[in-house]
Motif scaffolding. Structure first.
Motif, PDB file in Angstrom:
ATOM      1  N   VAL B  98       0.868  -1.183   0.000  1.00  0.00           N
ATOM      2  CA  VAL B  98       0.000   0.000   0.000  1.00  0.00           C
ATOM      3  C   VAL B  98       0.904   1.233   0.000  1.00  0.00           C
ATOM      4  O   VAL B  98       1.619   1.486   0.965  1.00  0.00           O
ATOM      5  CB  VAL B  98      -0.931  -0.010   1.230  1.00  0.00           C
ATOM      6  N   ARG B  99       0.849   1.919  -1.146  1.00  0.00           N
ATOM      7  CA  ARG B  99       1.675   3.137  -1.238  1.00  0.00           C
ATOM      8  C   ARG B  99       0.945   4.134  -2.124  1.00  0.00           C
ATOM      9  O   ARG B  99      -0.174   3.844  -2.606  1.00  0.00           O
ATOM     10  CB  ARG B  99       3.075   2.781  -1.775  1.00  0.00           C
ATOM     11  N   LYS B 100       1.556   5.245  -2.392  1.00  0.00           N
ATOM     12  CA  LYS B 100       0.869   6.321  -3.114  1.00  0.00           C
ATOM     13  C   LYS B 100       0.995   6.180  -4.624  1.00  0.00           C
ATOM     14  O   LYS B 100       0.204   6.710  -5.386  1.00  0.00           O
ATOM     15  CB  LYS B 100       1.462   7.687  -2.705  1.00  0.00           C
ATOM     16  N   GLU B 101       1.985   5.452  -5.064  1.00  0.00           N
ATOM     17  CA  GLU B 101       2.244   5.412  -6.508  1.00  0.00           C
ATOM     18  C   GLU B 101       2.572   3.985  -6.947  1.00  0.00           C
ATOM     19  O   GLU B 101       3.283   3.267  -6.238  1.00  0.00           O
ATOM     20  CB  GLU B 101       3.420   6.344  -6.838  1.00  0.00           C
ATOM     21  N   TYR B 102       2.028   3.630  -8.124  1.00  0.00           N
ATOM     22  CA  TYR B 102       2.264   2.287  -8.654  1.00  0.00           C
ATOM     23  C   TYR B 102       2.648   2.392 -10.113  1.00  0.00           C
ATOM     24  O   TYR B 102       2.283   3.329 -10.813  1.00  0.00           O
ATOM     25  CB  TYR B 102       0.976   1.447  -8.559  1.00  0.00           C
ATOM     26  N   GLU B 103       3.359   1.352 -10.550  1.00  0.00           N
ATOM     27  CA  GLU B 103       3.660   1.246 -11.968  1.00  0.00           C
ATOM     28  C   GLU B 103       2.498   0.525 -12.624  1.00  0.00           C
ATOM     29  O   GLU B 103       1.951  -0.428 -12.053  1.00  0.00           O
ATOM     30  CB  GLU B 103       4.957   0.440 -12.173  1.00  0.00           C
ATOM     31  N   LEU B 104       2.162   0.970 -13.842  1.00  0.00           N
ATOM     32  CA  LEU B 104       1.039   0.341 -14.537  1.00  0.00           C
ATOM     33  C   LEU B 104       1.307  -1.150 -14.774  1.00  0.00           C
ATOM     34  O   LEU B 104       0.425  -1.999 -14.534  1.00  0.00           O
ATOM     35  CB  LEU B 104       0.814   1.051 -15.894  1.00  0.00           C
ATOM     36  N   GLY B 105       2.542  -1.448 -15.199  1.00  0.00           N
ATOM     37  CA  GLY B 105       2.887  -2.846 -15.489  1.00  0.00           C
ATOM     38  C   GLY B 105       2.755  -3.731 -14.256  1.00  0.00           C
ATOM     39  O   GLY B 105       2.406  -4.917 -14.349  1.00  0.00           O
ATOM     40  N   GLU B 106       3.015  -3.117 -13.160  1.00  0.00           N
ATOM     41  CA  GLU B 106       2.931  -3.841 -11.895  1.00  0.00           C
ATOM     42  C   GLU B 106       1.496  -4.372 -11.668  1.00  0.00           C
ATOM     43  O   GLU B 106       1.294  -5.501 -11.246  1.00  0.00           O
ATOM     44  CB  GLU B 106       3.332  -2.860 -10.785  1.00  0.00           C
ATOM     45  N   LEU B 107       0.522  -3.522 -12.007  1.00  0.00           N
ATOM     46  CA  LEU B 107      -0.871  -3.928 -11.788  1.00  0.00           C
ATOM     47  C   LEU B 107      -1.366  -4.853 -12.898  1.00  0.00           C
ATOM     48  O   LEU B 107      -2.145  -5.773 -12.650  1.00  0.00           O
ATOM     49  CB  LEU B 107      -1.786  -2.696 -11.714  1.00  0.00           C
ATOM     50  N   LEU B 108      -0.905  -4.559 -14.099  1.00  0.00           N
ATOM     51  CA  LEU B 108      -1.390  -5.371 -15.226  1.00  0.00           C
ATOM     52  C   LEU B 108      -0.864  -6.808 -15.174  1.00  0.00           C
ATOM     53  O   LEU B 108      -1.341  -7.666 -15.903  1.00  0.00           O
ATOM     54  CB  LEU B 108      -0.980  -4.716 -16.561  1.00  0.00           C
ATOM     55  N   ALA B 109       0.149  -7.020 -14.304  1.00  0.00           N
ATOM     56  CA  ALA B 109       0.687  -8.372 -14.185  1.00  0.00           C
ATOM     57  C   ALA B 109      -0.347  -9.342 -13.569  1.00  0.00           C
ATOM     58  O   ALA B 109      -0.229 -10.549 -13.705  1.00  0.00           O
ATOM     59  CB  ALA B 109       1.937  -8.363 -13.316  1.00  0.00           C
ATOM     60  N   TYR B 110      -1.352  -8.756 -12.897  1.00  0.00           N
ATOM     61  CA  TYR B 110      -2.384  -9.603 -12.283  1.00  0.00           C
ATOM     62  C   TYR B 110      -3.502  -9.879 -13.282  1.00  0.00           C
ATOM     63  O   TYR B 110      -3.727  -9.099 -14.216  1.00  0.00           O
ATOM     64  CB  TYR B 110      -2.969  -8.936 -11.039  1.00  0.00           C
ATOM     65  N   ASN B 111      -4.195 -10.950 -13.037  1.00  0.00           N
ATOM     66  CA  ASN B 111      -5.326 -11.299 -13.894  1.00  0.00           C
ATOM     67  C   ASN B 111      -6.550 -11.622 -13.046  1.00  0.00           C
ATOM     68  O   ASN B 111      -6.445 -11.997 -11.878  1.00  0.00           O
ATOM     69  CB  ASN B 111      -4.976 -12.521 -14.745  1.00  0.00           C
ATOM     70  N   GLY B 112      -7.708 -11.496 -13.722  1.00  0.00           N
ATOM     71  CA  GLY B 112      -8.964 -11.918 -13.088  1.00  0.00           C
ATOM     72  C   GLY B 112      -9.217 -11.226 -11.759  1.00  0.00           C
ATOM     73  O   GLY B 112      -9.011 -10.027 -11.602  1.00  0.00           O
ATOM     74  N   GLU B 113      -9.656 -12.053 -10.801  1.00  0.00           N
ATOM     75  CA  GLU B 113     -10.000 -11.505  -9.487  1.00  0.00           C
ATOM     76  C   GLU B 113      -8.787 -10.863  -8.843  1.00  0.00           C
ATOM     77  O   GLU B 113      -8.901  -9.849  -8.142  1.00  0.00           O
ATOM     78  CB  GLU B 113     -10.502 -12.626  -8.566  1.00  0.00           C
ATOM     79  N   ASP B 114      -7.613 -11.473  -9.075  1.00  0.00           N
ATOM     80  CA  ASP B 114      -6.401 -10.928  -8.462  1.00  0.00           C
ATOM     81  C   ASP B 114      -6.131  -9.511  -8.968  1.00  0.00           C
ATOM     82  O   ASP B 114      -5.718  -8.631  -8.202  1.00  0.00           O
ATOM     83  CB  ASP B 114      -5.205 -11.822  -8.765  1.00  0.00           C
ATOM     84  N   PHE B 115      -6.403  -9.316 -10.249  1.00  0.00           N
ATOM     85  CA  PHE B 115      -6.215  -7.978 -10.791  1.00  0.00           C
ATOM     86  C   PHE B 115      -7.145  -6.979 -10.102  1.00  0.00           C
ATOM     87  O   PHE B 115      -6.727  -5.877  -9.718  1.00  0.00           O
ATOM     88  CB  PHE B 115      -6.486  -7.975 -12.310  1.00  0.00           C
ATOM     89  N   LEU B 116      -8.397  -7.399  -9.915  1.00  0.00           N
ATOM     90  CA  LEU B 116      -9.368  -6.499  -9.282  1.00  0.00           C
ATOM     91  C   LEU B 116      -8.951  -6.181  -7.849  1.00  0.00           C
ATOM     92  O   LEU B 116      -9.069  -5.050  -7.395  1.00  0.00           O
ATOM     93  CB  LEU B 116     -10.763  -7.125  -9.306  1.00  0.00           C
ATOM     94  N   HIS B 117      -8.476  -7.234  -7.132  1.00  0.00           N
ATOM     95  CA  HIS B 117      -7.994  -6.991  -5.767  1.00  0.00           C
ATOM     96  C   HIS B 117      -6.826  -6.000  -5.779  1.00  0.00           C
ATOM     97  O   HIS B 117      -6.788  -5.043  -4.983  1.00  0.00           O
ATOM     98  CB  HIS B 117      -7.555  -8.310  -5.125  1.00  0.00           C
ATOM     99  N   ALA B 118      -5.884  -6.230  -6.735  1.00  0.00           N
ATOM    100  CA  ALA B 118      -4.708  -5.358  -6.800  1.00  0.00           C
ATOM    101  C   ALA B 118      -5.118  -3.928  -7.154  1.00  0.00           C
ATOM    102  O   ALA B 118      -4.645  -2.954  -6.536  1.00  0.00           O
ATOM    103  CB  ALA B 118      -3.733  -5.894  -7.840  1.00  0.00           C
ATOM    104  N   ALA B 119      -6.043  -3.792  -8.102  1.00  0.00           N
ATOM    105  CA  ALA B 119      -6.487  -2.459  -8.522  1.00  0.00           C
ATOM    106  C   ALA B 119      -7.168  -1.723  -7.377  1.00  0.00           C
ATOM    107  O   ALA B 119      -6.922  -0.536  -7.130  1.00  0.00           O
ATOM    108  CB  ALA B 119      -7.433  -2.600  -9.716  1.00  0.00           C
ATOM    109  N   TYR B 120      -8.054  -2.456  -6.661  1.00  0.00           N
ATOM    110  CA  TYR B 120      -8.787  -1.827  -5.557  1.00  0.00           C
ATOM    111  C   TYR B 120      -7.834  -1.413  -4.436  1.00  0.00           C
ATOM    112  O   TYR B 120      -7.934  -0.325  -3.876  1.00  0.00           O
ATOM    113  CB  TYR B 120      -9.847  -2.788  -5.023  1.00  0.00           C
TER     114      TYR B 120
END
Lengths: 375, 589
Positions: B98-120
């Motif tokens: 949990v931080r203030k800034e993320y890399e886009l690639g970092e989030l896109l590495a997740y898929n499905g439900e995991d992606f949604l959890h990571a995005a949220y």
């Protein structure tokens, strides 16, 4: 002016409304409609029958039969006078066989019935050899097989279901409603005689009560009692008492036609575990009124019940009673199953046992003999 | 004709669904429907195999006490949108700090439900709610949005803006996406990007191919495993089927065996009951009879005891009176008044009836009494048998010689005298009854007619070896009994025996009833009381010999017990007793 051929129908006793009485009445009316001069020859007759039909019940039936061209003889019991009548009758005879209950059922309860049934079966074998008996009609293929075994040539034997009034009940509305936990009313109709399997009904009700305590079921048993079978009734009473079935079984005795119709309409299931039937009219009455049923596979029962029905082997052990109780429960609680059983039952009656079908079959079977007397 | 059904009917089990399919199949069976239904027979288990199997299982389970629950409505399976991504546990984001800034690639590495959890977690700092999760998974699954679209949506929300989290590179990608939608530029950009991405896409494709191959291998392996499992299941089901058939047969056989056992048990029970009834029947009668006797006897016993109490008081009073009389006799003797005269007076006063006066008052009564005795005492043979027991006592006392003969006082029909004679002893008799004396004399027995006491008194002192008085003393009033004893003591030789036989009132039937058969009996004499009196009158070695008990067969049946023994003694105990005493020898006295 030429007179119509005359046909007499012979049976020792002609009652109004019972299976044989209805069969005789159906044949009488059909042949009368076809233009034959009809009469019933008998020793005893119900007043209602006498009012509606021409009945001859004189002391000398042999003499009375002399004026007829053909005889339709109904054989359901040992009738010494009937045998003499057959021997002396000059014209062709058609015998309608209604089955005589095997004597073993009465062995323990009434010697008079046991010997009567035994003599009746012996009489069947003698009648089979009478040369003036040109055709045999049987209520069912089961009965036909029995008379062939008794010596009747297969080519002279045919199956004609009995005339009945079951078809008139087709489409009549039923009053019973099915709720998940009942109460469910099972019905059985038939004379209270030892071959009707009353004990199986009691044991099935007992099995139901043990297996499905959450749903109440009562079995209503309709049928006349015979004082000479007191031993049988005592045995049933003892069994009912030992199974603690008071309140689960209701013995209604003989009831009127209207009341029987109401019972058919108000019941949830027709349960027939009879051990011996030559045809079993109540089965088709139940089917006609749309009552789902479970029946045993004994003798002519599966044949009368037709296809698509729940037919079970005669129960021999607790496992069998449990199975019947389980099937009964399924019928009472599954609308889908009921729908299919009722549909198959109605189809059975409509295709096989309504008046036009039976009349057609009857005339088809009788035609060769009718041709003989109209030449 | 078909009924509408109730709500419960809609909850048929899975088994019923299977049944419905089966029935449906039958309904659609055109051949069957079009065939005329005739002698071929009705439906059977063959027509409803599923139903029969289901019902058999159902009832068997219920018999075992196992009620099958209605099948629960199964939860819809969770859909993993991207099958390439292995499922990850719900909850805190795996690998997302949990931080203030993320890399886009970092989030896109997740898929499905995991992606949604990571995005949220990255943009909103929390778990996605269930509704949103389902909604976004649905959109992704149907291809209606992309991960960039979801990130754009979340980043633009007021919640994300409040949190001020940002995804670096997202704005650039979004911008690129907007340009991609322009008519010509967009297409060129697309081509350019495709060229740029070609290498990356190729790598991804290779990776996917590898994964695909791996999954295919896995699937083939799984199919093989399933096939093997299916074979195993089939053989297991077949085995179970055979087991069920076998168990049903066994059950049927057991049912038959149980029924037979039940019948045998019932027959056994019946037989036992019958035997018990048969065995009890006589016992019932016996018990009833005994019970009645006991009731009657107890009542008699009560009255007898009361009577004994009364008699005891009387005896005490009489004893007191006797002592007083003896004292006065002593006084009279001292004053030289003739004692015999006094005794005579006493006798006269005390004789108030009884056998002694019977003949005096009415001579016909002798004859009556003879007949009476004939009826009640027993036959001659019976009496001979009974009195035979005294012979040893007599011989032991050296009685029966000419010098020391036996005297039978109240000898009656002479049975004892006859026996004494038969034994070669010498005996004489005395009886008040004329007829009895005549009978004895008819038997050639030496018998004197007269009063027993007077007869004894007339004898020479010490001249008799033994004195026997059978059933005599109960005919005498107390004082006459005393007189008899005194006279007997005087007449006996020292060491001579005195035998007194009398009915035994210890037997309550005797005391309450049979004693009174003889109207000349005065009172029943309890053994101990008689023994005491005999002792008090100077006899030695006085003992009670109880006689003539009922045979053991008459006794109350059953094992031992105090109550039963007491009752047996009271009802079936000795009917007579004898008091045997001896005149003291001078050396002994």
């Amino acid at each position: 002016v030429t007179s119509s051929p005359r046909i007499c129908i012979a049976h020792q006793t002609v009652m109004a409304g019972d299976a044989i009485g209805n069969d005789i009445a159906g044949a009488y009316e059909l042949l009368a409609r076809c233009g034959y001069e009809m009469a019933i020859l008998c020793e005893h007759v119900h007043p209602d029958v006498e009012r509606r039909y021409r009945v001859i019940h004189e002391a000398d039936l042999v003499a009375a039969s002399a004026g007829f061209d053909m005889m339709l003889y109904h054989h359901s019991i040992h009738w010494p006078g009937g045998e003499v009548l057959l021997q002396r009758f000059a014209g062709p005879v058609v015998v309608k066989y209604h089955n005589i209950t095997p004597p073993r059922f009465f062995e323990r309860f009434a010697e008079v019935y046991r010997s009567s049934c035994e003599l009746g079966r012996e009489q069947t074998a003698r009648i089979a050899s009478f040369t003036n008996v040109v055709r045999w009609q049987s209520d069912s293929a089961y009965n036909a097989a029995e008379i062939v075994a008794a010596g009747v040539p297969r080519e002279r034997s045919g199956v004609v279901p009995p005339f009945n009034s079951a078809g008139s009940a087709l489409g009549r509305e039923r009053t019973a409603r099915y709720y998940p936990t009942g109460p469910f009313e099972a019905l059985f109709v038939g004379r209270q005689v030892p071959n009707k399997g009353h004990a199986h009904l009691l044991r099935t009700v007992a099995a139901w009560r043990e297996l499905f305590p959450e749903a109440r079921m009562r079995c209503r048993i309709v049928g006349a009692r015979d004082p000479r079978l007191d031993g049988y009734y005592r045995e049933l009473a003892d069994l009912q008492s030992s199974l603690d079935l008071d309140g689960c079984v209701e013995w209604l005795g003989q009831v009127g036609n209207d009341e029987v119709a109401d019972l058919f309409r108000g019941s949830h299931l027709y349960l027939n575990l009879s051990e011996h039937e030559g045809f079993c009219v109540p089965l088709i009455e139940a089917q006609a009124i749309g009552l789902p049923m479970i029946s045993s596979d004994a003798t002519a029962i599966p044949e009368t019940a037709g296809s698509g029905q729940l037919v079970v082997p005669l129960p021999r052990s607790q496992v069998d009673y449990d199975l019947i109780a389980g099937l009964t429960h399924q019928v009472c609680t599954s609308a889908d199953l009921r729908r299919r059983l009722v549909e198959a039952g109605c189809r059975n009656v409509f295709q096989r046992f309504v008046a036009p079908v039976i009349e057609s079959r009857f005339m088809e079977e009788l035609e060769p003999v009718l041709r003989m007397i109209t030449k | 004709m078909a009924d509408p059904g109730t709500p419960s009917d809609r909850h048929d089990s899975q088994a019923m669904q299977a049944l419905s399919k089966e029935l449906e199949r039958l309904r659609d069976d055109k051949v069957r429907r079009s065939e005329p239904q005739g002698a071929s027979g009705g439906g059977s288990e063959r027509e409803f195999p599923s139903l029969f199997a289901t019902v058999r299982a159902e009832v068997a389970a219920r018999r075992l006490g196992v009620t099958r629950d209605e099948p629960a409505i199964a939860e819809p399976p969770r859909v993993h949108v991207d099958p390439l991504s292995p499922p990850r546990p719900m909850g805190s984001p795996d690998g997302i700090e949990v931080r203030k800034e993320y890399e886009l690639g970092e989030l896109l590495a997740y898929n499905g439900e995991d992606f949604l959890h990571a995005a949220y977690w990255s943009l909103l700092g929390r778990e996605p709610d269930q509704g949103a999760l389902t909604h976004f998974i649905g959109l992704l699954y149907r291809g209606e949005t992309s991960k960039i679209g979801i990130l754009d949506f979340l980043a633009g929300s007021s919640e994300a803006k409040t949190r001020a989290a940002r995804v670096r590179g997202l704005a650039r990608v979004l911008r690129f996406h907007r340009w991609r939608r322009l008519p010509i530029v967009g297409r060129l950009l697309g081509y350019g990007k495709a060229l740029i991405d070609l290498r990356r896409i190729s790598a991804i494709t290779e990776r996917h191919e590898t994964l695909h191959f791996r999954h295919e291998q896995d699937l083939l392996g799984a199919i093989d495993a399933l096939n093997a499992l299916s074979d195993q299941s089939r053989s297991a089901v077949e085995h179970l089927g055979r087991e069920v058939v076998r168990l049903e047969r066994e059950k049927a056989a057991r049912d038959v065996a149980l029924a037979l056992t039940g019948k045998v048990a019932a027959l056994e029970a019946n037989a036992k009951r019958t035997i018990a009834e048969l065995a009890l029947r006589p016992t019932h009668h016996e018990l009833e009879r005994v019970g009645r006797s006991i009731v009657a006897a107890l009542s008699e016993l009560h009255s007898e005891l009361a009577q004994i109490d009364r008699r005891k008081s009387e005896v005490e009073a009489v004893t007191a009176g006797l002592r007083e009389a003896l004292r006065r006799c002593d006084e009279l003797a001292a004053s030289k008044i003739d004692g015999t005269e006094i005794e005579k007076r006493i006798d006269e006063r005390m004789a108030r009836g009884g056998l002694e006066t019977m003949g005096d008052e009415d001579p016909h009564l002798d004859s009556f009494y003879t007949q009476f005795e004939d009826r009640f005492r027993g036959t001659r043979e019976e009496i001979r048998e009974r009195v035979g027991i005294y012979l040893p006592i007599l011989t032991e006392a050296a009685a029966g010689s000419k010098e020391a003969p036996v005297l039978d006082v109240g000898c009656g029909r002479g049975e004892l005298l006859e026996l004494i004679r038969d034994a070669g002893l010498v005996g004489r008799g005395v009886d008040l009854n004329v007829e009895m004396v005549a009978i004895c004399r008819g038997l050639d027995l030496e018998v004197t007619q007269g009063n027993a006491i007077a007869h004894l008194r007339a004898l020479k002192e010490g001249s008799i070896g033994a004195i026997v008085a059978l059933h005599l003393i109960e005919h005498l009033p107390f004082r006459r009994r005393i007189a008899l004893l005194d006279a007997a003591l005087r007449a006996l030789k020292p060491g001579g025996a005195l035998v007194l036989e009398t009915p035994n009132p210890e037997n309550i039937n005797v005391g309450a009833c049979t004693f009174w058969n003889d109207p000349s009996h005065i009172q029943p004499l309890p053994p101990e009381s008689t023994q005491a009196i005999v002792e008090l009158r100077g006899f030695d070695r006085v003992e009670i010999v109880r006689l003539h008990a009922y045979p053991f067969e008459n006794h109350l049946p059953g094992a031992g017990g105090a109550v039963r023994d007491t009752l047996n003694h009271l009802i079936y105990g000795p009917r007579d007793y004898a008091i045997v005493g001896y005149k003291p020898r001078p050396d002994v006295a």
